[in-house]
Design a protein around this motif. Structure first.
Motif, PDB file in Angstrom:
ATOM      1  N   VAL A 169     -21.292  34.481  48.134  1.00 13.20           N
ATOM      2  CA  VAL A 169     -21.537  33.332  48.393  1.00 13.20           C
ATOM      3  C   VAL A 169     -22.528  32.431  47.152  1.00 13.20           C
ATOM      4  CG1 VAL A 169     -22.235  31.413  49.839  1.00 13.20           C
ATOM      5  CG2 VAL A 169     -20.598  32.996  50.861  1.00 13.20           C
ATOM      6  N   ILE A 170     -23.701  33.317  47.399  1.00 13.58           N
ATOM      7  CA  ILE A 170     -24.717  33.061  46.253  1.00 13.58           C
ATOM      8  C   ILE A 170     -24.053  32.917  44.898  1.00 13.58           C
ATOM      9  CG2 ILE A 170     -27.139  33.456  45.334  1.00 13.58           C
ATOM     10  CD1 ILE A 170     -27.929  34.263  47.755  1.00 13.58           C
ATOM     11  N   ALA A 171     -23.444  33.678  44.456  1.00  9.82           N
ATOM     12  CA  ALA A 171     -22.834  33.663  42.955  1.00  9.82           C
ATOM     13  C   ALA A 171     -21.862  32.648  43.097  1.00  9.82           C
ATOM     14  CB  ALA A 171     -22.361  35.044  42.781  1.00  9.82           C
ATOM     15  N   LEU A 172     -21.046  32.343  43.965  1.00  6.98           N
ATOM     16  CA  LEU A 172     -20.122  31.388  43.812  1.00  6.98           C
ATOM     17  C   LEU A 172     -20.934  30.137  43.940  1.00  6.98           C
ATOM     18  CD1 LEU A 172     -17.442  32.329  46.310  1.00  6.98           C
ATOM     19  CD2 LEU A 172     -17.101  32.252  43.819  1.00  6.98           C
ATOM     20  N   PHE A 173     -22.030  29.958  44.726  1.00 10.40           N
ATOM     21  CA  PHE A 173     -22.589  28.517  44.741  1.00 10.40           C
ATOM     22  C   PHE A 173     -23.186  28.271  43.468  1.00 10.40           C
ATOM     23  CE2 PHE A 173     -26.393  26.081  45.492  1.00 10.40           C
ATOM     24  CZ  PHE A 173     -25.861  24.986  45.794  1.00 10.40           C
ATOM     25  N   ARG A 174     -23.867  29.365  42.587  1.00 12.59           N
ATOM     26  CA  ARG A 174     -24.538  29.140  41.393  1.00 12.59           C
ATOM     27  C   ARG A 174     -23.420  28.660  40.195  1.00 12.59           C
ATOM     28  NH1 ARG A 174     -28.586  33.976  40.788  1.00 12.59           N
ATOM     29  NH2 ARG A 174     -30.225  33.415  42.333  1.00 12.59           N
ATOM     30  N   HIS A 175     -22.236  29.125  40.484  1.00 11.42           N
ATOM     31  CA  HIS A 175     -21.216  28.681  39.573  1.00 11.42           C
ATOM     32  C   HIS A 175     -20.656  27.321  39.760  1.00 11.42           C
ATOM     33  CE1 HIS A 175     -17.992  29.414  36.630  1.00 11.42           C
ATOM     34  NE2 HIS A 175     -16.988  29.095  37.468  1.00 11.42           N
ATOM     35  N   ARG A 176     -20.152  27.250  40.991  1.00  9.03           N
ATOM     36  CA  ARG A 176     -19.500  25.889  41.230  1.00  9.03           C
ATOM     37  C   ARG A 176     -20.497  24.669  41.851  1.00  9.03           C
ATOM     38  NH1 ARG A 176     -13.573  26.331  41.633  1.00  9.03           N
ATOM     39  NH2 ARG A 176     -13.369  27.584  39.717  1.00  9.03           N
ATOM     40  N   GLU A 177     -21.591  25.101  42.330  1.00  6.38           N
ATOM     41  CA  GLU A 177     -22.690  24.267  43.160  1.00  6.38           C
ATOM     42  C   GLU A 177     -21.674  23.686  44.531  1.00  6.38           C
ATOM     43  OE1 GLU A 177     -24.693  21.885  40.509  1.00  6.38           O
ATOM     44  OE2 GLU A 177     -25.466  23.331  39.346  1.00  6.38           O
ATOM     45  N   SER A 178     -21.083  24.367  45.104  1.00  7.69           N
ATOM     46  CA  SER A 178     -20.467  24.063  46.385  1.00  7.69           C
ATOM     47  C   SER A 178     -20.149  25.028  47.045  1.00  7.69           C
ATOM     48  CB  SER A 178     -19.213  23.219  45.878  1.00  7.69           C
ATOM     49  OG  SER A 178     -18.312  22.927  47.233  1.00  7.69           O
ATOM     50  N   LEU A 179     -20.308  24.886  48.417  1.00 11.64           N
ATOM     51  CA  LEU A 179     -20.023  25.579  49.550  1.00 11.64           C
ATOM     52  C   LEU A 179     -18.731  25.676  50.124  1.00 11.64           C
ATOM     53  CD1 LEU A 179     -23.451  26.445  51.038  1.00 11.64           C
ATOM     54  CD2 LEU A 179     -22.092  27.858  49.399  1.00 11.64           C
ATOM     55  N   ASN A 180     -17.842  24.613  49.709  1.00 10.01           N
ATOM     56  CA  ASN A 180     -16.647  24.094  50.332  1.00 10.01           C
ATOM     57  C   ASN A 180     -15.433  25.126  49.902  1.00 10.01           C
ATOM     58  OD1 ASN A 180     -14.437  23.002  51.256  1.00 10.01           O
ATOM     59  ND2 ASN A 180     -14.651  21.233  50.202  1.00 10.01           N
ATOM     60  N   PRO A 181     -14.817  26.090  50.768  1.00  5.45           N
ATOM     61  CA  PRO A 181     -13.855  26.923  50.312  1.00  5.45           C
ATOM     62  C   PRO A 181     -12.800  26.552  49.547  1.00  5.45           C
ATOM     63  CG  PRO A 181     -14.353  27.039  52.796  1.00  5.45           C
ATOM     64  CD  PRO A 181     -15.007  25.913  52.271  1.00  5.45           C
ATOM     65  N   GLU A 182     -12.560  25.179  49.791  1.00  2.00           N
ATOM     66  CA  GLU A 182     -11.354  24.607  48.768  1.00  2.00           C
ATOM     67  C   GLU A 182     -11.734  24.327  47.439  1.00  2.00           C
ATOM     68  OE1 GLU A 182     -10.310  21.162  50.921  1.00  2.00           O
ATOM     69  OE2 GLU A 182      -9.606  22.109  52.628  1.00  2.00           O
ATOM     70  N   ALA A 183     -13.034  24.678  47.125  1.00  3.81           N
ATOM     71  CA  ALA A 183     -13.418  24.420  45.730  1.00  3.81           C
ATOM     72  C   ALA A 183     -13.121  25.599  44.994  1.00  3.81           C
ATOM     73  CB  ALA A 183     -15.036  24.192  45.564  1.00  3.81           C
ATOM     74  N   PHE A 184     -12.859  26.818  45.733  1.00  2.92           N
ATOM     75  CA  PHE A 184     -12.507  28.010  45.207  1.00  2.92           C
ATOM     76  C   PHE A 184     -11.094  28.720  45.255  1.00  2.92           C
ATOM     77  CE2 PHE A 184     -16.869  27.971  46.890  1.00  2.92           C
ATOM     78  CZ  PHE A 184     -17.785  28.029  45.811  1.00  2.92           C
ATOM     79  N   THR A 185     -10.157  27.643  44.923  1.00  8.47           N
ATOM     80  CA  THR A 185      -8.987  28.304  45.168  1.00  8.47           C
ATOM     81  C   THR A 185      -8.328  28.795  43.766  1.00  8.47           C
ATOM     82  OG1 THR A 185      -8.295  26.131  44.371  1.00  8.47           O
ATOM     83  CG2 THR A 185      -8.460  26.300  46.620  1.00  8.47           C
ATOM     84  N   THR A 186      -8.831  28.608  42.761  1.00 10.57           N
ATOM     85  CA  THR A 186      -8.494  29.452  41.451  1.00 10.57           C
ATOM     86  C   THR A 186      -9.329  30.833  41.362  1.00 10.57           C
ATOM     87  OG1 THR A 186      -9.785  28.225  40.076  1.00 10.57           O
ATOM     88  CG2 THR A 186      -7.617  27.341  40.450  1.00 10.57           C
ATOM     89  N   LEU A 187      -8.869  31.827  40.707  1.00  9.58           N
ATOM     90  CA  LEU A 187      -9.194  33.148  40.440  1.00  9.58           C
ATOM     91  C   LEU A 187      -9.879  33.000  39.305  1.00  9.58           C
ATOM     92  CD1 LEU A 187      -6.892  35.637  42.093  1.00  9.58           C
ATOM     93  CD2 LEU A 187      -8.984  34.684  43.108  1.00  9.58           C
ATOM     94  N   LYS A 188      -9.761  32.254  38.181  1.00  7.93           N
ATOM     95  CA  LYS A 188     -10.406  32.110  37.048  1.00  7.93           C
ATOM     96  C   LYS A 188     -11.668  31.438  36.994  1.00  7.93           C
ATOM     97  CE  LYS A 188      -8.104  28.333  34.792  1.00  7.93           C
ATOM     98  NZ  LYS A 188      -7.153  27.909  33.785  1.00  7.93           N
ATOM     99  N   TRP A 189     -12.685  31.913  36.297  1.00 12.59           N
ATOM    100  CA  TRP A 189     -13.969  31.367  36.315  1.00 12.59           C
ATOM    101  C   TRP A 189     -13.914  30.253  35.058  1.00 12.59           C
ATOM    102  CZ3 TRP A 189     -17.879  32.696  39.455  1.00 12.59           C
ATOM    103  CH2 TRP A 189     -17.544  33.457  40.419  1.00 12.59           C
TER     104      TRP A 189
END
Length: 101
Positions: free
Chosen positions: A81-101
């Protein structure tokens, strides 16, 4: 009056339902992670209740192992979760629908 097995199982079912609702309703990754932990605690309560009803320590032993795995799951999940937040600056699960960075 001592609580019976049915009381413990009802409490466990309520906790599991609360955790399930938290996973499906909430839109925050940390809240979803906490809801999963509530569900694991409900399962632990069931194991301990059945062990108590049978008069053995098997339920407590299984609950100990489940708590160990839950601690590892929580630490790895929080790191993700911390790594995802640093990448997208969001904790909304819908912001992480794609697998590519």
């Amino acid at each position: 009056m001592m609580p019976s097995l049915a009381h413990y199982l009802a409490l466990s079912a309520i906790l599991f339902a609360i955790g399930t609702a938290g996973v499906f309703v909430r839109r925050n990754l940390i809240t979803i992670l906490l809801s999963i932990e509530i569900m694991l605690n409900a399962v632990n309560l069931t194991f301990v209740a059945f062990g108590r009803a049978q008069g053995t320590a098997d339920g407590q032993i299984i609950a100990f192992f489940v708590m160990t795995v839950a601690a590892a799951e929580a630490s790895v999940g929080l790191a993700i979760v911390i790594a995802l937040f640093r990448h997208r600056e969001s904790l909304n699960p819908e912001a992480f629908t794609t697998l590519k960075w």
